[in-house]
Design a protein around this motif. Structure first.
Motif, short mmCIF file in Angstrom:
data_model
loop_
_atom_site.label_atom_id
_atom_site.label_comp_id
_atom_site.label_asym_id
_atom_site.label_seq_id
_atom_site.Cartn_x
_atom_site.Cartn_y
_atom_site.Cartn_z
N ILE A 87 3.31 38.42 -18.35
CA ILE A 87 2.70 39.73 -18.10
C ILE A 87 3.48 40.41 -16.98
O ILE A 87 3.66 39.83 -15.90
N VAL A 88 3.97 41.62 -17.23
CA VAL A 88 4.66 42.41 -16.21
C VAL A 88 3.77 43.61 -15.89
O VAL A 88 3.85 44.66 -16.53
N SER A 89 2.92 43.45 -14.89
CA SER A 89 1.88 44.44 -14.60
C SER A 89 2.44 45.79 -14.21
O SER A 89 1.94 46.83 -14.64
N LYS A 90 3.52 45.80 -13.38
CA LYS A 90 4.01 47.07 -12.86
C LYS A 90 4.59 47.97 -13.95
O LYS A 90 4.64 49.19 -13.82
N ASP A 91 5.02 47.36 -15.06
CA ASP A 91 5.57 48.13 -16.17
C ASP A 91 4.65 48.16 -17.38
O ASP A 91 5.03 48.63 -18.45
N ASN A 92 3.42 47.62 -17.25
CA ASN A 92 2.45 47.56 -18.35
C ASN A 92 3.01 46.82 -19.56
O ASN A 92 2.77 47.21 -20.71
N LEU A 93 3.74 45.75 -19.33
CA LEU A 93 4.38 45.01 -20.42
C LEU A 93 3.69 43.67 -20.65
O LEU A 93 3.28 42.99 -19.71
N MET A 94 3.59 43.33 -21.92
CA MET A 94 3.06 42.03 -22.36
C MET A 94 4.08 41.40 -23.29
O MET A 94 4.47 42.01 -24.28
N LEU A 95 4.52 40.18 -22.97
CA LEU A 95 5.49 39.48 -23.79
C LEU A 95 4.76 38.39 -24.58
O LEU A 95 4.14 37.50 -23.98
N VAL A 96 4.80 38.51 -25.91
CA VAL A 96 4.05 37.61 -26.79
C VAL A 96 5.02 36.77 -27.60
O VAL A 96 5.99 37.30 -28.16
N ARG A 97 4.76 35.47 -27.68
CA ARG A 97 5.62 34.59 -28.47
C ARG A 97 5.48 34.91 -29.95
O ARG A 97 4.39 35.00 -30.50
N GLY A 98 6.64 35.10 -30.62
CA GLY A 98 6.63 35.36 -32.05
C GLY A 98 6.69 36.84 -32.37
O GLY A 98 6.89 37.69 -31.50
N SER A 99 6.51 37.16 -33.65
CA SER A 99 6.59 38.54 -34.13
C SER A 99 5.22 39.10 -34.39
O SER A 99 4.27 38.36 -34.67
N VAL A 100 5.11 40.43 -34.30
CA VAL A 100 3.85 41.12 -34.57
C VAL A 100 4.09 42.16 -35.66
O VAL A 100 5.22 42.58 -35.89
N PRO A 101 3.03 42.58 -36.36
CA PRO A 101 3.20 43.51 -37.48
C PRO A 101 3.71 44.87 -37.03
O PRO A 101 3.46 45.31 -35.91
N GLY A 102 4.43 45.53 -37.94
CA GLY A 102 4.81 46.92 -37.73
C GLY A 102 6.21 47.12 -37.23
O GLY A 102 6.89 46.18 -36.80
N PRO A 103 6.67 48.37 -37.24
CA PRO A 103 8.02 48.71 -36.78
C PRO A 103 8.05 48.92 -35.27
O PRO A 103 7.01 48.95 -34.60
N LYS A 104 9.25 49.09 -34.72
CA LYS A 104 9.38 49.46 -33.31
C LYS A 104 8.73 50.82 -33.09
O LYS A 104 8.89 51.73 -33.89
N GLY A 105 7.98 50.93 -32.03
CA GLY A 105 7.29 52.17 -31.74
C GLY A 105 5.91 52.26 -32.36
O GLY A 105 5.19 53.23 -32.11
N GLY A 106 5.54 51.27 -33.18
CA GLY A 106 4.23 51.28 -33.82
C GLY A 106 3.13 50.88 -32.86
O GLY A 106 3.35 50.14 -31.89
N THR A 107 1.91 51.37 -33.12
CA THR A 107 0.76 51.05 -32.29
C THR A 107 0.03 49.84 -32.86
O THR A 107 -0.21 49.77 -34.07
N VAL A 108 -0.32 48.89 -31.99
CA VAL A 108 -1.00 47.68 -32.42
C VAL A 108 -2.23 47.46 -31.55
O VAL A 108 -2.35 48.02 -30.45
N GLU A 109 -3.15 46.64 -32.06
CA GLU A 109 -4.37 46.27 -31.32
C GLU A 109 -4.26 44.81 -30.90
O GLU A 109 -3.97 43.95 -31.72
N VAL A 110 -4.48 44.56 -29.63
CA VAL A 110 -4.38 43.20 -29.09
C VAL A 110 -5.76 42.75 -28.65
O VAL A 110 -6.43 43.43 -27.87
N ARG A 111 -6.20 41.58 -29.16
CA ARG A 111 -7.48 40.99 -28.77
C ARG A 111 -7.28 39.53 -28.42
O ARG A 111 -6.37 38.89 -28.96
N THR A 112 -8.12 39.01 -27.57
CA THR A 112 -8.08 37.57 -27.34
C THR A 112 -8.54 36.87 -28.61
O THR A 112 -9.46 37.33 -29.28
N ASP A 113 -7.90 35.78 -28.95
CA ASP A 113 -8.16 35.09 -30.21
C ASP A 113 -9.39 34.20 -30.08
O ASP A 113 -9.31 32.98 -30.02
N ALA A 114 -10.57 34.84 -30.04
CA ALA A 114 -11.81 34.11 -29.87
C ALA A 114 -12.80 34.47 -30.97
O ALA A 114 -12.72 35.51 -31.58
#
Length: 205
Positions: free
Chosen positions: A178-205
């Motif tokens: 987590i890079v708080s000062k730049d609002n960045l989250m680095l996630v292992r693996g790939s996520v759906p969608g193209p570059k610039g696409g909007t995604v929803e992130v939830r805790t996997d619970a």
């Protein structure tokens, strides 16, 4: 269940302290102002509405601007509701990437890349037919139903058609950094969608 909206920036790799290399997707997560709270008494369900993607006011309708100004929020392009979040947040607060921490498991939902009209080999991994001895069934799907019974094509059969451009949820992704000062989250693996696409992130619970 922390949740946030994010923009997919692309993929890269990170070298960890123990020397391992992690392939990660970089997400610009938040900040997301809380623009509405849904309750059982008024709406019949509990949820929180988050805004994301700051934009100019001329890009929104008067109704959208009025809704955002009621929550003291500036113009944002996307509004998404997350269930089971009501009670933890209040209108006017802001959700940031600091709501998450490294090591957490999350699920990311977004719209997959559209691939247009595709045949059965690309879309469903069908095998091709023989190419030699005068065969005309190289990439054709083959027989799709009997003649006497049912004398029609059954519903749900896998065939050619639109591929991609659907809502996809990728589960079991771990937050590497987590890079708080730049609002960045680095996630292992790939996520759906193209570059610039909007995604929803939830805790996997």
């Amino acid at each position: 269940m922390p949740a946030i909206l994010a923009k997919k920036l692309g993929m890269t790799q990170r070298f960890l302290e123990d020397g391992r290399v992690e392939r990660v997707t970089v997400l610009e997560a938040g900040p997301c102002p809380v623009t509405a709270i849904r309750t059982h008494e008024r709406d019949g369900y509990e949820a929180v509405q988050l805004a994301f993607g700051a934009c100019r006011e001329k890009k929104l309708t008067k109704a959208e601007l009025g809704h955002l100004k009621k929550a003291d929020a500036s113009a944002h392009r996307h509004l998404v509701e997350f269930r089971d979040e009501a009670g933890e947040l209040q209108v006017g607060e802001t959700v940031t990437v600091e709501a998450f921490e490294a090591g957490q498991t999350v699920k990311v939902a977004g719209t997959s890349k559209g691939k247009g009209f595709q045949g059965t080999i690309k879309r469903h991994n069908f095998r091709r037919g023989p190419k030699s001895h005068g065969s005309h069934n190289v990439r054709a799907p083959g027989s799709i139903g009997a003649s006497a019974w049912p004398a029609r094509v059954m519903k749900g059969i896998r065939g050619p058609g639109q591929m991609g451009n659907k809502r996809v949820t990728q589960k079991g992704l771990e937050i590497v950094e987590i890079v708080s000062k730049d609002n960045l989250m680095l996630v292992r693996g790939s996520v759906p969608g193209p570059k610039g696409g909007t995604v929803e992130v939830r805790t996997d619970a």
